[in-house]
Design an enzyme around this catalytic site. Structure first.
Site, short mmCIF file in Angstrom:
data_model
loop_
_atom_site.label_atom_id
_atom_site.label_comp_id
_atom_site.label_asym_id
_atom_site.label_seq_id
_atom_site.Cartn_x
_atom_site.Cartn_y
_atom_site.Cartn_z
N PRO A 194 33.42 61.52 48.27
CA PRO A 194 33.52 60.32 47.42
C PRO A 194 32.17 59.60 47.33
CG PRO A 194 35.25 60.36 49.10
CD PRO A 194 34.28 61.42 49.46
N GLU A 416 52.29 33.69 47.05
CA GLU A 416 51.64 34.35 48.19
C GLU A 416 52.48 34.24 49.45
OE1 GLU A 416 49.18 36.25 47.74
OE2 GLU A 416 48.86 35.63 45.66
#
Length: 644
Positions: A194, A416
C-alpha cells in the site's frame, strides 16, 4: 565546471555577434556625396571653406558649414593649385594601411563563426541529457554514496523485505557464494504494498548499502510526447546498466508503463505497449543481462501485465505490508531519534494505539506532535502532544470557529451519545476511545473506537455489532428528539455498504448462502480496472436487497432496544457532551455508572440538569475535564468505521 565554461563561451560568442550587429547597424552618418565636377565648381566659386584629403577621398565643408564628400584622382595637381588660389584650408592625411592578417580576419571570420555555430548545435543534438533531439536517452540518475546516506538501519517495520533485499546485495558482492551451489542471481524484484509503507525508502536503503552503481528512474519518465521514445529510453537504460555491470536499476511506480497490454481501442498503436514490450525483451530476451538487477515498486500489482510478473523477469515479489505493533514501535524509534522526548512518552503505547498506520502515517504523526509542542513553546515533546497529534491526523483539525446553532449542537450531542453508548454496551466491538462534538474535518462530531489488536479478518458478529453502532446515532435522534436529521447520512451509507458486502462478497447471509453475487469484470480497454457485472437473476437481486435491508434493520433494532432500555444513560452522556464537548473512555464509564466527572465550580448535580439548561449555561473560561489534554487511556488506534 566544464559545463559552466561551455555555457560561458556560448554567451560570449552570442554577445560578440550582437555587438558586431549593433556596430554594423549604428554606422556613423556619412557626409553627402558630391559629384567631382560640382566639387570643382564649388571651389572655383569660393564656396568651400576647408577640405581633408586622404588618398582618393576628399571630405570638407562648404562656406555654410555643411559637410560633403567626394572622390578624386590620386595625383590631381591642378586641384591643389586651385585650392591654394581660392584660400581653402587643406589638410592631407596619410592613406589607411591594413596588414594581411587583418584582411584575412575580416574576410574569413564570418565564415568561421558560422561553421563553429553549426558544429556546436550538431554536437548538442547528438549528446545526451535534456538537450535538443535527445529524447531517446534515458533519464536515469546514477546515485553515489555521498548523495544517499540511507541504509537498512533507517528502515524499520519491514524485516522480511529487508532480508530479501539484503540477499540481493550479498549476491552482487559475493556471487561465488551462491553460484558454487548452482544458484543464479535474480533478474528482478518487485516491491508491492500500500502507499506509504516504505517501498521507495527500501530502494534508497539499497542504494546506500550496495557498493555497486545504482540507477534510479520513475515509470513516467519513459513516456514522452514522441512515438518510440519510451522504448528507446528502455534500451538506453539497460545499455548504461551493462556498461556499469554489476549494477542495480530501480524503477519507481512501474505501473505507469507496465499496465496490461491490450488497452489500445481497436487494436491501435499504443506507446505504452511498445515501451513494455521493450522492457520485457531487455529483462529476459536473447541477450544476456548478467549483473543487472531490476528492482521496481508499485501499489497496483493487479494492473501489471502477466508477462512482466513471470519468473525470469521479476523472480521475486516482496510484499511491503502495513507494519504490526512491533514494526510500528521500530518505525517510531527511527522517526523520534532526532526529536527530544519527555520521560512520559512511551513509544510502545503509541504503537499499540495506532493499528493500520503505515510508515508515512507514523512519520506524519511524529512531525505533527513536534509542531504542536513547538507551537506551545515546549522544550520536549510530551505524550499529550502525541495524543493531540493523533486526534488531528485521524479526525481532522478542530473547527472551533465554526458557527453552530444551539439546536444543531444538541442534535450532535445526542447523535454521538447514541453511537458511544451502543459501542460501550455491545460486547465484541472495538473499545471506545473518545467522543467529541467539536467539529473536526467535515464532521460535526466524532465517536472514535480503538481496535485492541491488528485485525486481518472480521467475524460476522463483529460486523453485525458495527451495524448497530452505525445506527445508534439515528436511533438516538428519534428517541430523544423525536425527529430525523441528515447527520446520519454517512452512517447509513457505510452500514448499507457493509451489509451488501456481507451478502454479496463474504457469504454471511443465511438465506443467500455462501455464494458470491456479481463478478468483477476486468475492463482492459480502461486500463484493466474493475467493474461489477451482474450474473444473477432479477429475482435474486430482490432477495439480495431484502437481505441487505434485513441486516441493516437488524442493527437498527438492536440499537433501538439498547438505547430505549438505557435511556437515562443516554441522557446523561449527551448532557456531559454538551457540558464538556469531549469525553474519553474513563469519563464515559463514570457517567454510565452514575459517577459524573468533575465540573469545576458547578455545584448543580448533572442528573438535575436539562439539555436546555446546559445549553444556556455560561461556559466561557471553564476548563473542560474531558479535554484531549487528559493523558489517561492514551493513544488508541485508527478507527475502523467500515471494516469492509
Amino acid at each position: 565546471m566544464n559545463q559552466f565554461y561551455k555555457n560561458l563561451a556560448l554567451w560570449v560568442i552570442i554577445a560578440f555577434i550582437l555587438l558586431a550587429l549593433f556596430s554594423m547597424i549604428n554606422q556613423p552618418v556619412e557626409s553627402p556625396q558630391k559629384i567631382y565636377s560640382d566639387f570643382l565648381t564649388m571651389v572655383e566659386n569660393g564656396e568651400v571653406s576647408e577640405v581633408q584629403i586622404q588618398g582618393e577621398k576628399v571630405k570638407g565643408k562648404d562656406s555654410k558649414g555643411a559637410p560633403f564628400e567626394t572622390v578624386i584622382l590620386k595625383e590631381d595637381v591642378e586641384l591643389m593649385k586651385l585650392l591654394r588660389q581660392k584660400g581653402v584650408r587643406t589638410v592631407v592625411v596619410p592613406p589607411e594601411t591594413t596588414t594581411w592578417y587583418t584582411n584575412a580576419f575580416i574576410t574569413w571570420f564570418p565564415l568561421i563563426l558560422l561553421v563553429g555555430i553549426w558544429i556546436f548545435f550538431m554536437r548538442q543534438m547528438q549528446s545526451g541529457g535534456g538537450k535538443a533531439l535527445s529524447f531517446g536517452k534515458s533519464k536515469a540518475r546514477l546515485m553515489g554514496d555521498k548523495k544517499n546516506q540511507t541504509t537498512f538501519k533507517d528502515v524499520a517495520g519491514a524485516d522480511e523485505a529487508k532480508e530479501e533485499l539484503h540477499e540481493i546485495i550479498e549476491f552482487l558482492k559475493e556471487p561465488q557464494k551462491f553460484s558454487k551451489l548452482g544458484g543464479k542471481i535474480p533478474k528482478g524484484v518487485l516491491l508491492v504494498g500500500p502507499p506509504g509503507t516504505g517501498k521507495t525508502l527500501l530502494a534508497r536503503a539499497i542504494a546506500g548499502e550496495a557498493n555497486v552503481p545504482f540507477f534510479s528512474i520513475s515509470g513516467s519518465d519513459f513516456v514522452e510526447m514522441f512515438v518510440g521514445v519510451g522504448a528507446s529510453r528502455v534500451r538506453d537504460l539497460f545499455d548504461q546498466g551493462k556498461k556499469n555491470s554489476p549494477c542495480i536499476i530501480f524503477i519507481d511506480e512501474i505501473d505507469a508503463v507496465g499496465r496490461h497490454r491490450g488497452a489500445g481501442l481497436g487494436g491501435g498503436h499504443d506507446e505504452r505497449e511498445q515501451t513494455l514490450n521493450q522492457l520485457l525483451v531487455e529483462m529476459d530476451g536473447f541477450e544476456n543481462n548478467e549483473g543487472v538487477i531490476l528492482i521496481a515498486a508499485t501499489n497496483r500489482p493487479d494492473v501489471l501485465d502477466p508477462a512482466l510478473l513471470r519468473p525470469g523477469r521479476f523472480d521475486r515479489q516482496v510484499v511491503v505490508a502495513r507494519p504490526d505493533i512491533k514494526g510500528r514501535e521500530g518505525i517510531l524509534k527511527v522517526h523520534t531519534s532526532q526529536v527530544p522526548l519527555d520521560d512520559d512518552v512511551e513509544l510502545k503505547t503509541i504503537a499499540r494505539g495506532t493499528p493500520g498506520f503505515t510508515g508515512a502515517d507514523l512519520a506524519n504523526l511524529v512531525n505533527e506532535a513536534a509542531l504542536l509542542a513547538a507551537r506551545s513553546e515546549k522544550k520536549v515533546v510530551t505524550m499529550i502532544d502525541f495524543e493531540n497529534a493523533k486526534d488531528k491526523v485521524l479526525m481532522g483539525v478542530e473547527r472551533r470557529s465554526m458557527v453552530i446553532t444551539e439546536k444543531e449542537k444538541k442534535n450532535t450531542a445526542y447523535h454521538e451519545a447514541g453511537h458511544a453508548l451502543v459501542a460501550y454496551l455491545l460486547p465484541g466491538t472495538d473499545p471506545l476511545h473518545k467522543v467529541t462534538i467539536i467539529p473536526r474535518g467535515r464532521a460535526l462530531g466524532v465517536t472514535m473506537q480503538l481496535p485492541e489488536d491488528d485485525k486481518h479478518t472480521y467475524p460476522r458478529q463483529y460486523l453485525i455489532n458495527n451495524l448497530a453502532i452505525m445506527m445508534g446515532g439515528r436511533v438516538a435522534e428519534e428517541i430523544c428528539l423525536g425527529e430525523m436529521t441528515t447527520g446520519a447520512g454517512n452512517d447509513i451509507e457505510r452500514a448499507t455498504e457493509t451489509a451488501r458486502k456481507m451478502v454479496c462478497e463474504w457469504g454471511m447471509s443465511e438465506k443467500m448462502g455462501p455464494l458470491t453475487y456479481g463478478t468483477k469484470e476486468e475492463q482492459v480497454f480502461l486500463g484493466k480496472d474493475f467493474s461489477s457485472q451482474k450474473n444473477f437473476s432479477d429475482e435474486t437481486a430482490k432477495l439480495i436487497d431484502l437481505e441487505v435491508k434485513s441486516l441493516v434493520m437488524g442493527g437498527y433494532n438492536t440499537a433501538e432496544e439498547l438505547l430505549t432500555k438505557n435511556r437515562e444513560s443516554l441522557e446523561k452522556l449527551s448532557l456531559a457532551l454538551l457540558e464538556h464537548e469531549t469525553l474519553d473512555l474513563k469519563e464515559i464509564s463514570e457517567i454510565i455508572d452514575g459517577k459524573p466527572p468533575k465540573s469545576g465550580d458547578d455545584e448543580t448535580p448533572k442528573e438535575e440538569l436539562s439539555a436546555d439548561a446546559v445549553l444556556n449555561k455560561e461556559k466561557k473560561g471553564k476548563k473542560k475535564s474531558g479535554s484531549r489534554d487528559d493523558p489517561e487511556g492514551l493513544l488508541g488506534g485508527m478507527p475502523d468505521p467500515s471494516p469492509a
